[in-house]
Design an enzyme around this catalytic site. Structure first.
Site, mmCIF file in Angstrom:
data_model
loop_
_atom_site.group_PDB
_atom_site.id
_atom_site.type_symbol
_atom_site.label_atom_id
_atom_site.label_comp_id
_atom_site.label_asym_id
_atom_site.label_seq_id
_atom_site.Cartn_x
_atom_site.Cartn_y
_atom_site.Cartn_z
ATOM 1 N N GLY B 313 0.854 -1.187 0.000
ATOM 2 C CA GLY B 313 0.000 0.000 0.000
ATOM 3 C C GLY B 313 0.885 1.229 0.000
ATOM 4 O O GLY B 313 2.098 1.137 -0.206
ATOM 5 N N ASP B 314 0.256 2.392 0.175
ATOM 6 C CA ASP B 314 0.978 3.666 0.180
ATOM 7 C C ASP B 314 1.897 3.795 -1.050
ATOM 8 O O ASP B 314 1.408 3.855 -2.159
ATOM 9 C CB ASP B 314 1.757 3.852 1.489
ATOM 10 C CG ASP B 314 0.827 3.976 2.700
ATOM 11 O OD1 ASP B 314 -0.404 3.898 2.513
ATOM 12 O OD2 ASP B 314 1.319 4.126 3.823
ATOM 13 N N ASN B 315 3.227 3.785 -0.816
ATOM 14 C CA ASN B 315 4.152 4.000 -1.936
ATOM 15 C C ASN B 315 4.524 2.704 -2.633
ATOM 16 O O ASN B 315 5.681 2.386 -2.837
ATOM 17 C CB ASN B 315 5.424 4.686 -1.399
ATOM 18 C CG ASN B 315 5.158 6.084 -0.915
ATOM 19 O OD1 ASN B 315 4.224 6.304 -0.144
ATOM 20 N ND2 ASN B 315 5.948 7.043 -1.354
#
Lengths: 720, 720
Positions: B313-315
């Protein structure tokens, strides 16, 4: 007060002389007609009445037809989509067709006139790669590609007139001979049609009015193997084709039509299809051919001292009465069936004839006129809905059809239609030659425009369809609303929207001829529509107006409507604008449940400027937007109801900036409408319901008073 | 019996040493992690546990970032669609964006890097015809066409990491410094990322596992002027662009991407869009770049003797774990958030790592852990749904996040998750290295195929969407069903459908990447799918499978499904086939109301061979068809429910001709499923409900017996 007479046509029949005289007196009827299955005897023809006699041009002459079987009418038809399982596939192309109606034409070389298409690649199969088994009515394709679908487009003879056939099957006429339709473009048929009419005119001196039912080509109506309806399109030109027509078309237009231009992937150029240039050319060509031929017949009628009217239906293809060639026929009148306000206007708005006549419901047939049933109920409903439209633009006559002897047994019914006759004549006397007050000028925009005025969304005439009722409600509402209604197409928009239009309505499912499909990818069209609204015009969209997935949007006029439809691609964009207004001019009279018809899902507001009138199930169903000086209203669907009629009226006022004129010739109760005629200084307050209504009414100056109206009452008020 | 320990990660925090030890013992936890907002003190790091430490590669280093502002991450963004009212239009392209997140990049020549497009004609505006006002962030277009719409695609700097920003705004962090994301493709950043990690590894000797959160590029998450989410796409690559990347792309792929290839009319290549060749090339290129860069960081971790895991997730952009480059990173594990069965499988099916770990819900945050609330309810629901999926393919570890001190106060909750931990370890012990019994091999066909295994229909991770739940239900049902599930794309079909697939599922709205859109106009694809079914394969369609208006049909596999959707064009064709079957294998367990989710309207049977399982409101919602040796099942939508799960299981059995194998490892009650493991000769009877259930169960030989299961019980049965 002397009773005004006339303007009414009744059917009659054999052995019904005295009763016919009695009925004529009761209704003030001035014309008598025959019907399907009835013939008028001489004594009735001698009554003091105009005598209408039904005349069939292209059928009911089987002796000629059988002697000229190479002149029968023809179709281009499509086989079923058939999947090849290997490099060889057989297509029994007659599968699904009724052999008593349809027979392949092997007289004209199939290799030249037919088309075999690979529907998976959209390529024509080289005629070298297929052959024909005429015994089995099968096309055999070689070098086929496995799991591709193939079709055969074949030229076929029409051996049975579809209306005659329908009546034959429905009424179980057994071995009565099938009526064979013959083709006006063929030499013998063309000659026969004129000669036969001349003979007939001589033989029928007591006929005053020849009721053509109709001319040459029936709308598309094809039956399946069980003799049930397989394909019906009231506008369909499929039964008008023939090698001769196609050759003549090529000569005139400079290019040749493909069979595919007629069968159109099996859609057969349904009125819901955005029409191709080729199909529009064909329509135009056929209209010219039909109107010229029909003119010769009408001229013969006139030469014999009679009048000519046309029944709007059956073999009406090529005569479209809002087309540019119709007036050339020179008809005296048009008669059509009236089921509601829309079908009334479809007849009454026709120009270029001396009179229009609406045949009202119910038809005097045993399916309605049986013991224990009250035919007055249907008749009253028919009258109330038609009356709204008559008050905008009257037909000049009304009539009935079927067996008068049946109706005669229902005395209450005869009383009711006598009242209708009186009420109709009262209306005519007042308004036949005056212009009704209109709050605004509304133009309905679709691919067909004026050509199919009052005809959008029709598949088979008079039937309910799941994909049409949500739009038909808008038409029905307008048919009796105090608005001037016109119909425009996209060329009209490109040529510059006429200055006098206040409001444009675009309504329909995406990619259909009524929404407009690819026309909304045309920069000139969207620009002109934007300009129209931006400079102060009103726009109303119902369903999927301006829908065409292109350049980042689905509704191409998303900016004008303030809404678009989420079809999946922009779910990543958050949609915050879902606050429903509790009050707005448009929904002020709307109490209780909304009805939006078939749902167009996932409508969302494109910005915070959009005002939402109804939001539920995470989607908008009604919204308004301001765009420059102009305004737009959007609604997912508008099935017919008094509440929706009011919403549409208010929406038109609002988008036209005419809110202040709403309370002019207006009633607060949803059941009541006011029709005004400034030139004669009178207006009618009309109760469209079957109940007594107390309503607040506003006159032309906006002054308010209260009336109590009887069920279905129309009350005339003088402004002098 | 000795309690098996381990496989559990708990969060901890400062001043919570004794309680942490106690919790570890209670759950048998073997790992401790920090969380957003918590840091682990040294004494906790010295516990007998693996220590996970969160590491941010591309943010949380503002000193560096501020010194290298020309190396911030960038976006290509699209202005609003702006209508020209005359031959001149100004576009304030920053309208709608949050200036604290987004700033136009004026360092790179806008005339070279930006694109102004006439969206009405789909033409690029000559840069000579526009100019820029940098003070006002406005593009001025001259020689514009009145009432055409224009957009500006501009290169912008990302000044604030979106996840950090979300936390900042949500938690009201006031003037805490904004974390600036820097860009791995730029020279200083690239060097800094490695140097800083080396330093950090040295400084954090007690860390056993580096939890990358994550690598370089955040999924697309853009905020609006009010700092609220404006655009979110969990798969979005928009925040990975930069002049350097685009130049490198050109060098590698031999052609240059246009800004439009990134902004995609404002859809930004949402995962719902049928991906363009250009976008697929970009994804591939970025994945290679990211995985190579990430590998260098992971190598450093390994060199320091630690393990490297990635938070999914995120980056995470560029790391897609089912992509062909992911394994090159060399990660030891992947951790992800588990909300249901689908998200569990999304993690557990990942290959190329030593272990996968699911972070379960609820997060130990005050929004759930407050007095009067029972967090056990959410936890139990989370466990029951995830357990179905674990029984098909387990994650190797589970964990929790947030403030342990909060959860600690809820003793019942701690007891419950201790039981979960035990149950999880029991499952692992039995099945971690064995293959579960599968009734059939099912392949889900869409544009993304294997690359986005278990990821179809996701917009933002873990959120409900109106246009997805009717399909997500199918995914959730499959996540725990006794089927082998794979994901294939249209190239896989063109290359020949793998022989071992029993059933193909195509499910989604028309023209989306999940239905497939234009791929169904490809003769090779439709032929291969037809062949597959004709020769005995099974096909399941949900929603608008194979939809693409082309050559006379909307569902291109209408012949296989036996149904098509009426969109208006074929209303003239009568549709007689609407007789609903009252009995069919597929609906035998279905009692009561069906649930079809968002309605796909106007489905009709194309022939009398189609068998209709549900017909209402003049349309079909469920039907089956036989096609050659094969079979097809169609359903308008399949939101998640136990009843729909059963329908899907039965449908798979039916289309795969495996009806006789239904009563093998099967329970009659909809709440109960059976998961079997032939290699270890055990099976589990699982109650997926919160109530006690009495069920008839069928073992592997089809022998029947009755069990009574406690709420949520899992009961293991030995077959020896």
């Amino acid at each position: 007060m002397t009773k005004i007479l006339g303007r009414i046509t009744l059917p009659s029949e054999d052995n019904f002389y005295e009763e016919t005289k009695e009925c004529m007196a009761r209704l003030g009827a001035d014309a008598i007609r025959d019907s399907d299955g009835t013939k008028l005897p001489d004594n009735i023809k001698d009554l003091d009445a105009k005598i209408y006699t039904t005349y069939f041009v292209a059928r009911e002459h089987n002796e000629f037809a059988k002697a000229n079987l190479d002149e029968v009418q023809q179709f281009y038809l499509l086989s079923e989509y058939t999947t090849a399982l290997k490099d060889y596939v057989e297509i029994p192309f007659m599968k699904g067709y009724f052999k008593e109606q349809i027979q392949p034409d092997y007289r004209h070389d199939p290799k030249k006139w037919w088309e075999v298409i690979n529907r998976t690649t959209d390529e024509i199969v080289d005629p070298k790669d297929w052959e024909l088994n005429q015994e089995k009515d099968v096309v055999i394709i070689r070098n086929a590609k496995a799991y591709h679908q193939y079709t055969v487009t074949f030229l076929a003879d029409a051996l049975w007139d579809p209306t005659s056939m329908y009546n034959h099957i429905t009424n179980d006429w057994g071995d009565r001979e099938h009526q064979i339709p013959f083709n006006a473009i063929k030499p013998n048929s063309s000659e026969f049609m004129e000669d036969e009419l001349k003979r007939w005119l001589k033989d029928n001196p007591k006929t005053d009015i020849v009721r053509f039912t109709t001319f040459f080509y029936h709308f598309t109506l094809v039956f399946n193997e069980e003799g049930k309806e397989k394909y019906v399109d009231w506008f369909g030109y499929s039964a008008s084709v023939s090698p001769e027509i196609l050759d003549a078309f090529e000569k005139e237009k400079g290019y040749r039509l493909r069979p595919e231009d007629i069968v159109d992937q099996g859609y057969y150029n349904s009125t819901y299809r955005v029409p191709s240039k080729e199909y529009l050319d064909y329509i135009d060509f056929l209209q010219i051919f039909v109107t010229q031929k029909a003119k010769r017949l009408v001229d013969l009628v006139h030469e014999s001292g009679k009048e000519a009217v046309m029944f709007l239906g059956d073999n009406w293809i090529g005569t479209e009465p809002y087309g540019k060639h119709f007036k050339d026929i020179g008809l005296d009148g048009v008669v059509g069936s009236v089921g509601d306000g829309v079908t009334l206007r479809l007849i009454s708005d026709i120009e270029g004839v001396d009179f229009t006549e609406g045949r009202f419901l119910p038809y005097f047939f045993p399916d309605t006129f049986y013991e224990g049933n009250d035919p007055t109920i249907e008749s009253r409903q028919n009258w109330i809905t038609a009356r709204r439209a008559i008050l905008r633009k009257p037909v000049n006559r009304i009539g009935y059809g079927g067996y008068l002897s049946l109706a005669y047994k229902f005395s209450n019914f005869m009383d009711f239609i006598s009242d209708v006759a009186d009420e109709f004549r009262t209306i005519l006397e007042k308004i036949e030659n005056t212009k009704p007050y209109a709050s605004a000028k509304v133009a309905i925009l679709n691919c067909w425009g004026k050509l199919r005025s009052w005809q959008p969304y029709i598949v088979a005439h008079g039937k309910w369809y799941k994909l049409s009722y949500s739009y038909m409600g808008m038409m029905e509402a307008l048919s009796g609303m105090d608005m001037d209604v016109s119909f425009i197409n996209f060329d009209d928009v490109k040529n510059g929207i006429p200055k006098d239009i206040d409001v444009i309505i675009n309504a329909g499912d995406a990619y259909t001829a009524f929404s407009g499909g690819k026309y909304f990818a045309d920069p000139e069209i969207v620009s002109e529509l934007r300009r129209f609204v931006y400079e102060g015009g009103g726009l109303i969209g119902i369903g999927e107006p301006s829908a065409y997935q292109y350049n980042g949007h689905y509704f191409q006029l998303h900016d004008v409507f303030g809404v678009d439809r989420e079809i999946g691609f922009s779910q990543s964009t958050n949609k915050y604008h879902n606050t429903e207004l509790t009050k707005h001019f448009i929904i002020e009279d709307y109490h209780g449940m909304y009805s939006f018809g078939e749902n167009i899902g996932n409508i969302y507001a494109i910005s915070e400027n959009t005002q939402i009138l109804e939001y539920s199930d995470h989607e908008i169903h009604m919204a308004v937007n301001e765009y420059g000086e102009g305004r737009a209203f959007y609604m997912t669907g508008l099935p017919y109801s008094t509440a929706n009629t009011r919403v549409l009226k208010r929406a038109i006022h609002w988008v036209a900036h005419k809110e202040e004129e709403l309370h002019k010739y207006f009633a607060d109760d949803l059941n009541v409408e006011v029709a005004a005629y400034p030139e004669i200084k009178e207006y009618a307050i009309v109760n469209n319901s079957d109940i007594e209504v107390e309503a607040k009414v506003f006159d032309g100056k906006g002054e308010e008073f209260t009336v109590i109206l009887e069920p279905a009452e129309i009350r005339w008020i003088s402004e002098e």
